[in-house]
Design a protein around this motif. Structure first.
Motif, PDB file in Angstrom:
ATOM      1  N   PRO A 199      33.987  13.471  43.574  1.00  0.00           N
ATOM      2  CA  PRO A 199      35.132  12.612  43.269  1.00  0.00           C
ATOM      3  C   PRO A 199      36.390  13.455  43.018  1.00  0.00           C
ATOM      4  CG  PRO A 199      33.225  11.967  41.963  1.00  0.00           C
ATOM      5  CD  PRO A 199      32.874  13.266  42.623  1.00  0.00           C
ATOM      6  N   GLN A 200      37.525  12.890  43.343  1.00  0.00           N
ATOM      7  CA  GLN A 200      38.800  13.584  43.139  1.00  0.00           C
ATOM      8  C   GLN A 200      39.133  13.726  41.659  1.00  0.00           C
ATOM      9  OE1 GLN A 200      42.018  12.526  45.922  1.00  0.00           O
ATOM     10  NE2 GLN A 200      43.225  12.061  44.106  1.00  0.00           N
ATOM     11  N   VAL A 201      38.791  12.694  40.882  1.00  0.00           N
ATOM     12  CA  VAL A 201      39.040  12.726  39.438  1.00  0.00           C
ATOM     13  C   VAL A 201      37.802  12.220  38.706  1.00  0.00           C
ATOM     14  CG1 VAL A 201      41.536  12.361  39.668  1.00  0.00           C
ATOM     15  CG2 VAL A 201      40.030  10.379  39.395  1.00  0.00           C
ATOM     16  N   GLU A 202      37.740  12.514  37.423  1.00  0.00           N
ATOM     17  CA  GLU A 202      36.675  11.995  36.570  1.00  0.00           C
ATOM     18  C   GLU A 202      37.230  10.842  35.742  1.00  0.00           C
ATOM     19  OE1 GLU A 202      35.240  15.163  34.206  1.00  0.00           O
ATOM     20  OE2 GLU A 202      34.517  16.343  35.911  1.00  0.00           O
ATOM     21  N   CYS A 203      36.397   9.836  35.554  1.00  0.00           N
ATOM     22  CA  CYS A 203      36.868   8.673  34.795  1.00  0.00           C
ATOM     23  C   CYS A 203      35.678   7.918  34.218  1.00  0.00           C
ATOM     24  CB  CYS A 203      37.691   7.750  35.688  1.00  0.00           C
ATOM     25  SG  CYS A 203      38.465   6.384  34.802  1.00  0.00           S
TER      26      CYS A 203
ATOM     27  N   ARG B 270      46.793  -3.302  30.391  1.00  0.00           N
ATOM     28  CA  ARG B 270      45.644  -4.135  30.731  1.00  0.00           C
ATOM     29  C   ARG B 270      45.190  -3.905  32.172  1.00  0.00           C
ATOM     30  NH1 ARG B 270      45.616  -3.753  26.302  1.00  0.00           N
ATOM     31  NH2 ARG B 270      45.716  -5.293  24.637  1.00  0.00           N
ATOM     32  N   ASN B 271      46.131  -3.662  33.075  1.00  0.00           N
ATOM     33  CA  ASN B 271      45.794  -3.427  34.477  1.00  0.00           C
ATOM     34  C   ASN B 271      46.473  -2.145  34.944  1.00  0.00           C
ATOM     35  OD1 ASN B 271      44.255  -5.864  34.970  1.00  0.00           O
ATOM     36  ND2 ASN B 271      46.197  -6.959  34.831  1.00  0.00           N
ATOM     37  N   LEU B 272      45.664  -1.208  35.468  1.00  0.00           N
ATOM     38  CA  LEU B 272      46.152   0.115  35.832  1.00  0.00           C
ATOM     39  C   LEU B 272      45.564   0.503  37.188  1.00  0.00           C
ATOM     40  CD1 LEU B 272      47.591   2.777  35.095  1.00  0.00           C
ATOM     41  CD2 LEU B 272      45.536   3.428  33.811  1.00  0.00           C
ATOM     42  N   TRP B 273      46.429   0.728  38.165  1.00  0.00           N
ATOM     43  CA  TRP B 273      46.000   1.082  39.516  1.00  0.00           C
ATOM     44  C   TRP B 273      46.605   2.430  39.890  1.00  0.00           C
ATOM     45  CZ3 TRP B 273      44.166  -2.839  43.432  1.00  0.00           C
ATOM     46  CH2 TRP B 273      43.706  -4.003  42.803  1.00  0.00           C
ATOM     47  N   LEU B 274      45.763   3.475  39.916  1.00  0.00           N
ATOM     48  CA  LEU B 274      46.207   4.823  40.238  1.00  0.00           C
ATOM     49  C   LEU B 274      45.494   5.377  41.469  1.00  0.00           C
ATOM     50  CD1 LEU B 274      46.345   6.404  36.654  1.00  0.00           C
ATOM     51  CD2 LEU B 274      48.216   5.378  37.950  1.00  0.00           C
ATOM     52  N   SER B 275      44.719   4.562  42.145  1.00  0.00           N
ATOM     53  CA  SER B 275      43.926   5.028  43.279  1.00  0.00           C
ATOM     54  C   SER B 275      44.803   5.344  44.489  1.00  0.00           C
ATOM     55  CB  SER B 275      42.883   3.964  43.657  1.00  0.00           C
ATOM     56  OG  SER B 275      43.503   2.707  43.849  1.00  0.00           O
ATOM     57  N   LYS B 276      44.203   6.075  45.428  1.00  0.00           N
ATOM     58  CA  LYS B 276      44.859   6.437  46.693  1.00  0.00           C
ATOM     59  C   LYS B 276      46.099   7.282  46.457  1.00  0.00           C
ATOM     60  CE  LYS B 276      42.935   2.218  48.606  1.00  0.00           C
ATOM     61  NZ  LYS B 276      43.178   0.870  49.157  1.00  0.00           N
TER      62      LYS B 276
ATOM     63  N   CYS C 144      36.935   3.680  34.211  1.00  0.00           N
ATOM     64  CA  CYS C 144      37.448   2.995  35.396  1.00  0.00           C
ATOM     65  C   CYS C 144      36.528   1.836  35.768  1.00  0.00           C
ATOM     66  CB  CYS C 144      37.553   3.960  36.568  1.00  0.00           C
ATOM     67  SG  CYS C 144      38.886   5.160  36.400  1.00  0.00           S
ATOM     68  N   THR C 145      37.106   0.738  36.147  1.00  0.00           N
ATOM     69  CA  THR C 145      36.299  -0.395  36.595  1.00  0.00           C
ATOM     70  C   THR C 145      35.997  -0.297  38.085  1.00  0.00           C
ATOM     71  OG1 THR C 145      38.291  -1.729  36.934  1.00  0.00           O
ATOM     72  CG2 THR C 145      37.187  -1.932  34.810  1.00  0.00           C
ATOM     73  N   ILE C 146      36.904   0.312  38.859  1.00  0.00           N
ATOM     74  CA  ILE C 146      36.725   0.483  40.300  1.00  0.00           C
ATOM     75  C   ILE C 146      37.024   1.928  40.665  1.00  0.00           C
ATOM     76  CG2 ILE C 146      37.454  -0.217  42.615  1.00  0.00           C
ATOM     77  CD1 ILE C 146      36.056  -2.470  41.189  1.00  0.00           C
ATOM     78  N   CYS C 147      36.116   2.554  41.410  1.00  0.00           N
ATOM     79  CA  CYS C 147      36.312   3.917  41.885  1.00  0.00           C
ATOM     80  C   CYS C 147      36.513   3.911  43.394  1.00  0.00           C
ATOM     81  CB  CYS C 147      35.103   4.783  41.534  1.00  0.00           C
ATOM     82  SG  CYS C 147      35.046   5.283  39.798  1.00  0.00           S
ATOM     83  N   CYS C 148      37.511   4.666  43.854  1.00  0.00           N
ATOM     84  CA  CYS C 148      37.826   4.766  45.278  1.00  0.00           C
ATOM     85  C   CYS C 148      37.687   6.213  45.730  1.00  0.00           C
ATOM     86  CB  CYS C 148      39.246   4.270  45.543  1.00  0.00           C
ATOM     87  SG  CYS C 148      39.552   2.562  44.998  1.00  0.00           S
TER      88      CYS C 148
ATOM     89  N   TYR D  75      41.733   1.119  38.480  1.00  0.00           N
ATOM     90  CA  TYR D  75      41.376   1.715  39.764  1.00  0.00           C
ATOM     91  C   TYR D  75      41.795   3.182  39.774  1.00  0.00           C
ATOM     92  CZ  TYR D  75      40.441  -2.715  42.263  1.00  0.00           C
ATOM     93  OH  TYR D  75      39.917  -3.903  42.703  1.00  0.00           O
ATOM     94  N   ALA D  76      40.886   4.075  40.192  1.00  0.00           N
ATOM     95  CA  ALA D  76      41.203   5.498  40.325  1.00  0.00           C
ATOM     96  C   ALA D  76      40.316   6.099  41.413  1.00  0.00           C
ATOM     97  CB  ALA D  76      41.017   6.229  39.002  1.00  0.00           C
TER      98      ALA D  76
END
Length: 207
Positions: free
Chosen positions: A186-190, A146-152, A193-197, A173-174
């Motif tokens: 962008p570093q990755v494609e998504c 449900r919640n996935l944070w892979l950014s930074k 994603c709900t939030i892009c960093c 987040y990615a």
């Protein structure tokens, strides 16, 4: 001893190897102290352990390969430490895991393919590490997420493995945001994603 709750006690020093003798322990809570050293592999003897919280300390070293022996483990919180090295493949054996909080460390290498075994995992927080590579296709089986944070991190390729109808992410987040000055892609494609960093640590909603 069925529970070891020592959070916010100004503790210092190492986690003793003798912790492996607490074979009836179901929870260990050591967060918000000044504990250093590494997580001893002897922790794998705690076969009834369901909760391990050691966040906000100064723990270093790798996540022990023996983590996969903890078949009853549901909750891991080791964020805000100095852990380094890869996430071990053996973590896929801990199939009761519901959440993993390991953000703000120095974990490196690719995501293990065995993450796809964690079909009960709802929250995976790995932001602000040094993780690399592409997302394994096996992660498409993580249908409870449900919640996935892979950014930074330093991932490459696409994140669309998580963008399938069986995974209903609420927050994702990615590093899918480019920069303007200088202009970089962008570093990755998504797609989901709900939030892009981006590498400047800016984050925006993904429209």
């Amino acid at each position: 001893v069925v529970g070891l709750v020592l959070s916010s006690n100004n503790l210092s020093g190492f986690i003793p190897l003798e912790i492996g003798a607490l074979e009836s322990c179901t929870e260990i809570k050591l967060q918000d102290n000044s504990i250093s050293g590494s997580i001893p592999p002897e922790i794998s003897r705690l076969t009834k352990l369901r909760t391990f919280q050691a966040n906000s300390n100064s723990i270093s070293g790798p996540i022990p390969d023996t983590i996969g022996d903890l078949k009853e483990l549901e909750h891991i919180s080791v964020q805000e430490n100095q852990l380094f090295g890869p996430i071990p493949q053996s973590i896929g054996n801990a199939t009761n895991l519901v959440d993993i909080f390991a953000q703000i460390n120095q974990l490196s290498g690719p995501l293990p393919t065995t993450l796809g075994n964690l079909v009960n995992l709802q929250e995976l927080f790995l932001e602000q590490n040094e993780l690399t590579g592409v997302v394994p296709v096996e992660c498409a089986a993580m249908t409870s997420l449900r919640n996935l944070w892979l950014s930074k991190n330093s991932f490459t390729g696409g994140m669309n493995t998580f963008c399938n109808a069986d995974i209903r992410l609420q927050l994702f987040y990615a590093d899918c945001l480019g920069t303007s000055f200088p202009e970089t892609p962008p570093q990755v494609e998504c797609e989901c994603c709900t939030i892009c960093c981006n590498e400047d640590r800016d984050c925006l909603p993904n429209n």
